[in-house]
Design an enzyme around this catalytic site. Structure first.
Site, PDB file in Angstrom:
ATOM      1  N   HIS A  30       0.780  -1.228   0.012  1.00  0.00           N
ATOM      2  CA  HIS A  30      -0.176  -0.012  -0.051  1.00  0.00           C
ATOM      3  C   HIS A  30       0.959   1.195  -0.003  1.00  0.00           C
ATOM      4  O   HIS A  30       0.726   2.405  -0.688  1.00  0.00           O
ATOM      5  CB  HIS A  30      -0.728  -0.053   1.138  1.00  0.00           C
ATOM      6  CG  HIS A  30      -1.802   1.300   0.989  1.00  0.00           C
ATOM      7  ND1 HIS A  30      -3.088   1.279   0.711  1.00  0.00           N
ATOM      8  CD2 HIS A  30      -1.372   2.563   1.425  1.00  0.00           C
ATOM      9  CE1 HIS A  30      -3.633   2.243   0.957  1.00  0.00           C
ATOM     10  NE2 HIS A  30      -2.833   2.882   1.274  1.00  0.00           N
ATOM     11  N   GLU A  70       0.456   7.255  -3.814  1.00  0.00           N
ATOM     12  CA  GLU A  70       1.629   7.191  -2.834  1.00  0.00           C
ATOM     13  C   GLU A  70       2.790   8.135  -3.022  1.00  0.00           C
ATOM     14  O   GLU A  70       3.485   8.634  -2.158  1.00  0.00           O
ATOM     15  CB  GLU A  70       1.894   5.895  -2.562  1.00  0.00           C
ATOM     16  CG  GLU A  70       0.783   4.953  -2.168  1.00  0.00           C
ATOM     17  CD  GLU A  70       0.441   5.264  -0.742  1.00  0.00           C
ATOM     18  OE1 GLU A  70       1.271   5.379  -0.102  1.00  0.00           O
ATOM     19  OE2 GLU A  70      -0.866   5.536  -0.482  1.00  0.00           O
ATOM     20  N   LYS A  73       1.595  11.776  -2.156  1.00  0.00           N
ATOM     21  CA  LYS A  73       1.418  12.034  -0.635  1.00  0.00           C
ATOM     22  C   LYS A  73       2.296  11.948   0.481  1.00  0.00           C
ATOM     23  O   LYS A  73       2.778  12.432   1.158  1.00  0.00           O
ATOM     24  CB  LYS A  73       0.068  11.187  -0.352  1.00  0.00           C
ATOM     25  CG  LYS A  73      -0.254  11.427   1.070  1.00  0.00           C
ATOM     26  CD  LYS A  73      -1.520  11.052   1.420  1.00  0.00           C
ATOM     27  CE  LYS A  73      -2.160  11.281   3.047  1.00  0.00           C
ATOM     28  NZ  LYS A  73      -3.451  10.803   3.101  1.00  0.00           N
ATOM     29  N   HIS A  74       3.280  10.526   0.068  1.00  0.00           N
ATOM     30  CA  HIS A  74       4.474  10.248   0.846  1.00  0.00           C
ATOM     31  C   HIS A  74       5.614  10.167   0.389  1.00  0.00           C
ATOM     32  O   HIS A  74       6.652  10.518   1.001  1.00  0.00           O
ATOM     33  CB  HIS A  74       3.971   8.722   1.399  1.00  0.00           C
ATOM     34  CG  HIS A  74       2.582   8.775   2.060  1.00  0.00           C
ATOM     35  ND1 HIS A  74       2.457   9.326   3.336  1.00  0.00           N
ATOM     36  CD2 HIS A  74       1.418   8.095   1.534  1.00  0.00           C
ATOM     37  CE1 HIS A  74       1.290   8.960   3.570  1.00  0.00           C
ATOM     38  NE2 HIS A  74       0.503   8.469   2.753  1.00  0.00           N
TER      39      HIS A  74
END
Length: 174
Positions: A30, A70, A73-74
């Site tokens: 994820h 992903e 955002k990260h």
């Protein structure tokens, strides 16, 4: 924090997702998230471009829109460019051996969250139970997360919650 989602549970409610079409997955990535030791995480740190070819990671992160999300955002908070970040994602994922009972179960089974951790520790001697969390929803397994240092070594989790169910269902890979 390396978070491995249990794809059969995700696909139960998201059958139209690319992750749920064609190949049948068990645990998938994820995300790999920078974390603050006090809890929480940085997010959306820049607008740097993501992977030129997201298909290079879809064998372990099977939804191109998740790959883009992903990263935005990260990954942008990781201090790495997109290629470096997804190389770290693959390195983190391949450093964790998924226990055989979770590789492709053909039937649903029940297990305690503690027994999930024990199975991962048995398959990964470098891990301890404190290095991971088990997540659940409606008494179903949703994810296993492994806390790691910046150099992707296991580390004790801090300020993260574990599944509190007595037993959780593990839906089969279909």
């Amino acid at each position: 924090l390396l978070t491995l989602s249990w794809a059969p549970e995700f696909c139960h409610g998201h059958g139209d997702s690319p992750e749920c079409q064609g190949k049948h997955f068990a645990f998938v990535v994820h995300g790999l998230w920078p974390q603050y030791t006090s809890g929480g995480w940085p997010q959306t740190c820049s607008t740097a471009p993501g992977l030129a070819d997201p298909s290079t990671i879809t064998d372990i992160m099977p939804d191109p829109s998740l790959v883009a999300h992903e990263w935005a955002k990260h990954g942008t908070c990781s201090g790495l460019d997109a290629d470096g970040y997804f190389k770290a994602v693959r390195q983190a994922f391949t450093s964790i051996h998924v226990p055989a009972k979770f590789s492709a179960p053909s039937e649903q089974f029940l297990i305690t969250p503690a027994d999930v951790k024990d199975a991962f520790v048995q398959a990964n001697p470098q891990l301890s139970r404190e290095d991971m969390t088990v997540s659940c929803g409606n008494n179903n397994l949703t994810a296993v997360s492994v806390c790691m240092t910046k150099d992707l070594q296991p580390a004790a989790c801090q300020n993260l919650k574990d599944c509190r169910a007595n037993k959780i269902k593990v839906p089969p890979v279909q």
